[in-house]
Design a protein around this motif. Structure first.
Motif, PDB file in Angstrom:
ATOM      1  N   THR A 104      41.949  -2.926 -48.770  1.00 36.86           N
ATOM      2  CA  THR A 104      42.335  -3.106 -49.930  1.00 36.86           C
ATOM      3  C   THR A 104      42.961  -1.780 -50.372  1.00 36.86           C
ATOM      4  OG1 THR A 104      41.058  -4.911 -50.569  1.00 36.86           O
ATOM      5  CG2 THR A 104      41.673  -3.434 -52.409  1.00 36.86           C
ATOM      6  N   PHE A 105      44.107  -1.593 -50.355  1.00 34.20           N
ATOM      7  CA  PHE A 105      44.607  -0.240 -50.986  1.00 34.20           C
ATOM      8  C   PHE A 105      44.968  -0.247 -52.513  1.00 34.20           C
ATOM      9  CE2 PHE A 105      46.189  -0.837 -46.681  1.00 34.20           C
ATOM     10  CZ  PHE A 105      45.828   0.326 -45.898  1.00 34.20           C
ATOM     11  N   ASN A 106      44.543   0.693 -53.050  1.00 38.30           N
ATOM     12  CA  ASN A 106      44.494   0.809 -54.572  1.00 38.30           C
ATOM     13  C   ASN A 106      45.449   1.773 -55.164  1.00 38.30           C
ATOM     14  OD1 ASN A 106      42.133  -1.111 -55.061  1.00 38.30           O
ATOM     15  ND2 ASN A 106      40.873   0.591 -54.229  1.00 38.30           N
ATOM     16  N   THR A 107      45.950   1.529 -56.307  1.00 41.16           N
ATOM     17  CA  THR A 107      46.938   2.525 -56.858  1.00 41.16           C
ATOM     18  C   THR A 107      46.675   3.880 -56.996  1.00 41.16           C
ATOM     19  OG1 THR A 107      46.463   1.872 -58.976  1.00 41.16           O
ATOM     20  CG2 THR A 107      48.336   0.598 -57.906  1.00 41.16           C
ATOM     21  N   ASP A 108      45.130   4.192 -57.061  1.00 43.57           N
ATOM     22  CA  ASP A 108      44.556   5.430 -57.346  1.00 43.57           C
ATOM     23  C   ASP A 108      44.350   6.204 -55.939  1.00 43.57           C
ATOM     24  OD1 ASP A 108      42.649   4.214 -56.386  1.00 43.57           O
ATOM     25  OD2 ASP A 108      41.212   4.636 -57.795  1.00 43.57           O
ATOM     26  N   GLY A 109      44.955   5.717 -54.790  1.00 41.33           N
ATOM     27  CA  GLY A 109      44.896   6.543 -53.604  1.00 41.33           C
ATOM     28  C   GLY A 109      43.700   5.995 -52.965  1.00 41.33           C
ATOM     29  N   THR A 110      42.736   5.191 -53.290  1.00 43.69           N
ATOM     30  CA  THR A 110      41.646   5.139 -52.528  1.00 43.69           C
ATOM     31  C   THR A 110      41.702   3.712 -51.910  1.00 43.69           C
ATOM     32  OG1 THR A 110      40.814   3.786 -54.296  1.00 43.69           O
ATOM     33  CG2 THR A 110      40.139   5.892 -54.422  1.00 43.69           C
ATOM     34  N   PHE A 111      40.792   3.218 -50.872  1.00 44.02           N
ATOM     35  CA  PHE A 111      40.953   2.097 -50.154  1.00 44.02           C
ATOM     36  C   PHE A 111      39.586   1.707 -50.012  1.00 44.02           C
ATOM     37  CE2 PHE A 111      40.419   4.886 -46.570  1.00 44.02           C
ATOM     38  CZ  PHE A 111      39.682   4.187 -45.759  1.00 44.02           C
ATOM     39  N   SER A 112      39.414   0.420 -49.466  1.00 40.80           N
ATOM     40  CA  SER A 112      38.158  -0.174 -49.271  1.00 40.80           C
ATOM     41  C   SER A 112      38.676  -1.054 -48.097  1.00 40.80           C
ATOM     42  CB  SER A 112      37.233  -0.662 -50.272  1.00 40.80           C
ATOM     43  OG  SER A 112      38.226  -2.009 -50.857  1.00 40.80           O
ATOM     44  N   ALA A 113      37.592  -1.070 -47.204  1.00 37.72           N
ATOM     45  CA  ALA A 113      38.055  -2.114 -46.062  1.00 37.72           C
ATOM     46  C   ALA A 113      37.129  -2.616 -45.242  1.00 37.72           C
ATOM     47  CB  ALA A 113      39.034  -1.240 -44.672  1.00 37.72           C
ATOM     48  N   LYS A 114      36.960  -3.701 -44.368  1.00 35.57           N
ATOM     49  CA  LYS A 114      35.919  -4.076 -43.638  1.00 35.57           C
ATOM     50  C   LYS A 114      36.719  -4.314 -42.186  1.00 35.57           C
ATOM     51  CE  LYS A 114      32.191  -5.868 -46.584  1.00 35.57           C
ATOM     52  NZ  LYS A 114      31.409  -6.969 -46.791  1.00 35.57           N
ATOM     53  N   ILE A 115      35.935  -3.902 -40.977  1.00 36.10           N
ATOM     54  CA  ILE A 115      36.596  -4.398 -39.834  1.00 36.10           C
ATOM     55  C   ILE A 115      35.226  -4.903 -39.291  1.00 36.10           C
ATOM     56  CG2 ILE A 115      37.305  -3.357 -37.522  1.00 36.10           C
ATOM     57  CD1 ILE A 115      38.679  -1.229 -38.966  1.00 36.10           C
ATOM     58  N   ASP A 116      35.545  -6.178 -38.671  1.00 38.29           N
ATOM     59  CA  ASP A 116      34.552  -7.293 -38.323  1.00 38.29           C
ATOM     60  C   ASP A 116      33.225  -7.068 -38.979  1.00 38.29           C
ATOM     61  OD1 ASP A 116      33.039  -8.740 -36.331  1.00 38.29           O
ATOM     62  OD2 ASP A 116      32.368  -7.108 -34.958  1.00 38.29           O
TER      63      ASP A 116
END
Length: 199
Positions: A104-116
């Motif tokens: 998930t890429f946010n407009t404020d330059g942060t991201f959250s992700a899950k890999i496996d």
């Protein structure tokens, strides 16, 4: 003696005509090339940072070539498709799915992700001209490329960086499968591997 001025004029006229025709041909060739460049630019699959700002779920393996060798210029897409087919079996062993692998890429330059299923959060920067993306977490960082596809985006990394990412975040412990993925990538120069993702 009266013929000489006429001959001089005839020679001058023919030379001038040839020069002008040559310039017209060059200009026409340049105009055609300019149209080709505009057409290429118009058809280029550009992507802006705003386009990234969604949640992207894993769909299938991704692959592309970034080197300037012959493989990248001619037949690169065919080779990439073959590699993706080989990677698909290994990715299944890793356990990647749309439910446990996403960004998930946010407009404020942060991201959250899950890999496996393993969480990875941080900040990102994206270069719209080169499509280079930098992902920086607290303990783990990675750089790669984000490009637009027909159904979504490709998030691609150098194969060594991707394997390090999988080792660090994935719950999967099979070193033989990791080595097999690495050996596939080592057979091709300038290959980037990663994920094809959809909304």
């Amino acid at each position: 003696q009266q013929i000489k001025p006429f001959l001089l004029f005839f020679i001058y006229y023919n030379s001038l005509s040839s020069f002008m025709m040559g310039n017209m041909k060059v200009k026409k060739a340049n105009d055609i090339r300019e149209l080709d460049l505009k057409k290429e630019s118009k058809n280029e699959k550009g992507i802006k940072q705003a386009d990234l700002c969604h949640t992207w779920k894993y769909s299938k393996p991704g692959c592309a070539f970034t080197s300037e060798n012959l493989l990248a210029k001619a037949g690169g897409e065919i080779a990439a498709s073959k590699v993706e087919n080989k990677l698909e079996g290994y990715y299944k062993k890793f356990g990647f799915s749309s439910s446990n692998t996403y960004f998930t890429f946010n407009t404020d330059g942060t991201f959250s992700a899950k890999i496996d299923g393993k969480a990875w959060n941080g900040t990102y920067t994206f270069d719209e001209k080169t499509h280079a993306i930098q992902l920086k977490g607290l303990l783990l960082s990675a750089s790669g490329y984000a490009t637009k596809t027909t159904n979504g985006i490709s998030l691609l990394f150098d194969q060594k960086k991707l394997l390090n990412l999988i080792k660090a975040l994935s719950a999967f412990k099979g070193s033989s499968t990791l080595s097999a993925v690495g050996s596939i990538a080592n057979n091709y120069d300038g290959m980037q591997v990663g994920f094809e993702m959809t909304k």
